[in-house]
Design an enzyme around this catalytic site. Structure first.
Site, PDB file in Angstrom:
ATOM      1  N   GLU A  55       0.813  -1.224   0.000  1.00 13.77           N
ATOM      2  CA  GLU A  55       0.000   0.000   0.000  1.00 13.77           C
ATOM      3  C   GLU A  55       0.841   1.266   0.000  1.00 13.77           C
ATOM      4  O   GLU A  55       0.474   2.269  -0.617  1.00 13.77           O
ATOM      5  CB  GLU A  55      -0.953   0.003   1.203  1.00 13.77           C
ATOM      6  CG  GLU A  55      -2.022  -1.095   1.167  1.00 13.77           C
ATOM      7  CD  GLU A  55      -1.495  -2.465   1.610  1.00 13.77           C
ATOM      8  OE1 GLU A  55      -0.347  -2.541   2.115  1.00 13.77           O
ATOM      9  OE2 GLU A  55      -2.240  -3.455   1.459  1.00 13.77           O
ATOM     10  N   PHE A  80      -5.801  -0.168   5.635  1.00 13.56           N
ATOM     11  CA  PHE A  80      -4.476  -0.316   5.031  1.00 13.56           C
ATOM     12  C   PHE A  80      -4.074   0.879   4.173  1.00 13.56           C
ATOM     13  O   PHE A  80      -2.906   1.012   3.806  1.00 13.56           O
ATOM     14  CB  PHE A  80      -4.414  -1.630   4.249  1.00 13.56           C
ATOM     15  CG  PHE A  80      -4.892  -2.794   5.077  1.00 13.56           C
ATOM     16  CD1 PHE A  80      -4.359  -3.008   6.341  1.00 13.56           C
ATOM     17  CD2 PHE A  80      -5.900  -3.645   4.632  1.00 13.56           C
ATOM     18  CE1 PHE A  80      -4.816  -4.045   7.144  1.00 13.56           C
ATOM     19  CE2 PHE A  80      -6.365  -4.683   5.428  1.00 13.56           C
ATOM     20  CZ  PHE A  80      -5.817  -4.890   6.685  1.00 13.56           C
TER      21      PHE A  80
END
Lengths: 313, 272
Positions: A55, A80
């Protein structure tokens, strides 16, 4: 009445934006089927970038695409994106005020059975504190689609908060979305005003039905744009209410309730009931079970408003 | 080429002046990447005072943003910012922030400073250039200590996955970081083998030889379907004997006495 999750509406809206604008691109981190950027991938794979389970890099790549004139929609779970990649969002996206749209799903408790690691009741607080960040949480299908059009037009970083679970429609096709403008969804007769965001709009409207039977009729206002907050409307309604209520699928620390309190404590001191997740982690369960346990179901909202109303007498 | 070497020496003097005036900064890592940045700005990239505000040109990301002195010195030598503005470095109200801000100053292609993030941004720019069929190249400069950041390897993975042959990473391999030698703090050698295993084309060279650096970066243009990393062997504090290879000169100001010594070693005003 249709029931669609806001993440589903996001996927459809993303493809529609991509049809109209060649610069629209999407990034995902291996959950494109969950957060629905796969709708764009199926339409035009050359504009969908799966960055794998990484991410932080996804947000940095989105920043680079934005510098080069693309309009990147980067998507993951709320936890996330806002959580894992907070510092990348802060330094590589928001500090240079780049045109990156961070569109997250599974916010709040909506990712029920996955439990606390995948739920996220902290992201509004994390994103709201970043200078120049716009924070939006639509409540239903139409509002999500209209919000997508608005944020694609807007130049600058946006955090769009979406849910996993299907939600009932509040708005119809005639609904107009104005970034930063609160929407009065129910004008009540009792001097109580509820400021709700996301699916708490639906839950608050259901709470009105329960409360009406007890002679209480609060006004319900949809705060789809948590930042910048529609201070004018918040102050206007707080000024004519004896009790104001904030309702959010988020921790009561740092979210919508805090945003409202920051304004009102300075400009219109008000008695405020904070409805939201207390300072605790979630757990596995159905959305209904979790909303009930953590006090954000229609029934719990109604019960808490009734209790607070009685205390005012 | 002699001209660029002269510019590099001027940049070193600029750096010493800026840090002396600011009484803080990053002398070691700024001096180590002077010849790399001079090669990029004065030999390799299609950047000049006319193209500076254009998006149709090569891009440079100083991922090791604490070496902002070197970037500002290059911009001053190019005439993009006034030379005297360098003395505002790190001071209140300056365009020359402690770490680069792209919205304050022309010629800065990305805000940076938080280590590990620039390569990802470079991946995004390189993807955009490919999508737009633009021939421009993206250069990213990182420190070797910076390669301890996990995000560098996420970005490295994605650059080769997307076959970004228009992306070049340069590692300022000076062997030192804030707390000491990289091998002692957190050994990450051999970097070349790591990038090779991530699917990159790997070049190595003397990071202070402008003609070799330039040659390597031009050679990188012929590599197809994979990104190139240039591991540039450098000396932290290069050009000022008492700063060279000394971790104490990572981040600090320069006293009046040290300023005079350093400027003397660099040829002082005689070189102007």
């Amino acid at each position: 009445m249709s029931k669609m999750a806001t993440r589903e509406s996001f996927g459809i809206a993303l493809k529609e934006l991509a049809e109209k604008n060649q610069d629209v691109v999407a990034l995902n981190a291996d959950i494109s089927k969950s957060t629905k950027t796969d709708v764009l991938r199926n339409y035009d794979p050359s504009r969908h970038f799966n960055m794998g389970i990484a991410e932080a890099n996804m947000i940095g790549v989105a920043a680079g695409l934005a510098v080069s004139g693309k309009i990147p929609f980067a998507s993951s779970f709320a936890m996330f994106a806002a959580g894992r990649a907070f510092e990348q969002i802060r330094n590589s996206v928001a500090y240079p005020h780049l045109n990156v749209k961070i569109c997250v799903s599974h916010a709040g408790l909506s990712d029920g059975p996955d439990g606390a690691t995948h739920q996220c009741n902290e992201d509004i607080a994390l994103m709201r504190v970043i200078p120049g960040m716009t924070v939006i949480q639509p409540c239903d299908d139409i509002e999500t689609r209209k919000a997508m059009e608005a944020i694609a037009e807007y130049q600058g970083p946006v955090y769009l908060r979406l849910g996993r679970a299907p939600v009932e429609d509040v708005n119809d096709e005639n609904y107009e979305f104005h970034l930063g403008k609160a929407v009065i969804v129910h004008e009540g007769k009792t001097d109580i005003t509820v400021f709700a965001t996301g699916v708490m709009v639906q839950n608050s409207l259901k709470a009105v039905n329960i409360l009406n039977e007890k002679g209480i009729d609060p006004t319900i206002i949809n705060i789809h744009t948590i930042k910048p907050l529609d201070e004018k409307t918040v102050i206007e309604y707080a000024a004519k209410s004896r009790l104001i209520v904030s309702a959010e699928e988020h921790s009561i620390i740092g979210g919508l309730g805090s945003a409202i309190s920051e304004v009102l404590s300075q400009k219109c001191p008000s008695r405020q009931l904070f409805i939201g997740v207390k300072d605790v982690f979630g757990e596995s369960g159905t959305v209904e079970q979790l909303y009930d346990k953590y006090g954000i179901s229609a029934e719990k909202i109604a019960a808490n408003i009734e209790k607070a109303a009685l205390e005012l007498l | 080429m002699r001209q660029t070497e002269k510019i590099a020496n001027e940049m070193r003097k600029d750096i010493i002046e800026m840090i002396h005036a600011a009484n803080s900064g990053h002398p070691g890592g700024s001096l180590s990447c002077v010849d790399i940045i001079a090669s990029l700005f004065f030999e390799v990239m299609d950047i000049d005072i006319d193209s500076i505000n254009s998006t149709d040109r090569d891009r440079f990301i100083l991922s090791k943003g604490h070496a902002s002195e070197t970037l500002y010195a290059a911009l001053a030598e190019m005439g993009i910012i006034p030379h005297e503005e360098l003395l505002t470095f790190r001071k209140f109200g300056t365009r020359l922030q402690g770490h680069p801000n792209m919205n304050h100053c022309p010629g800065i292609d990305m805000s940076s400073g938080s280590l590990g993030q620039g390569l990802s941004v470079g991946v995004g720019m390189a993807i955009a250039n490919k999508m737009n069929n633009k021939p421009y190249r993206v250069y990213v400069l990182v420190g070797d200590g910076e390669c301890q950041e996990g995000m560098i390897w996420e970005a490295a993975m994605s650059a080769s996955h997307y076959g970004l042959d228009n992306l070049v990473l340069i590692v300022d391999h000076n062997g030192l970081q804030s707390d000491g030698f990289v091998r002692d703090v957190m050994n990450n050698s051999p970097l070349g083998k790591k990038f090779d295993s991530f699917g990159w084309n790997v070049f190595g060279c003397d990071g202070h030889d402008i003609s070799i650096i330039t040659q390597a970066l031009k050679m990188a243009k012929t590599v197809k379907d994979k990104p190139t990393v240039l591991i540039a062997e450098t000396v932290k504090g290069k050009g000022v004997s008492f700063m060279e290879n000394n971790p104490n000169w990572h981040g600090r100001g320069i006293s009046d006495e040290d300023y005079i010594r350093a400027m003397k070693e660099l040829g002082g005003d005689d070189c102007e």
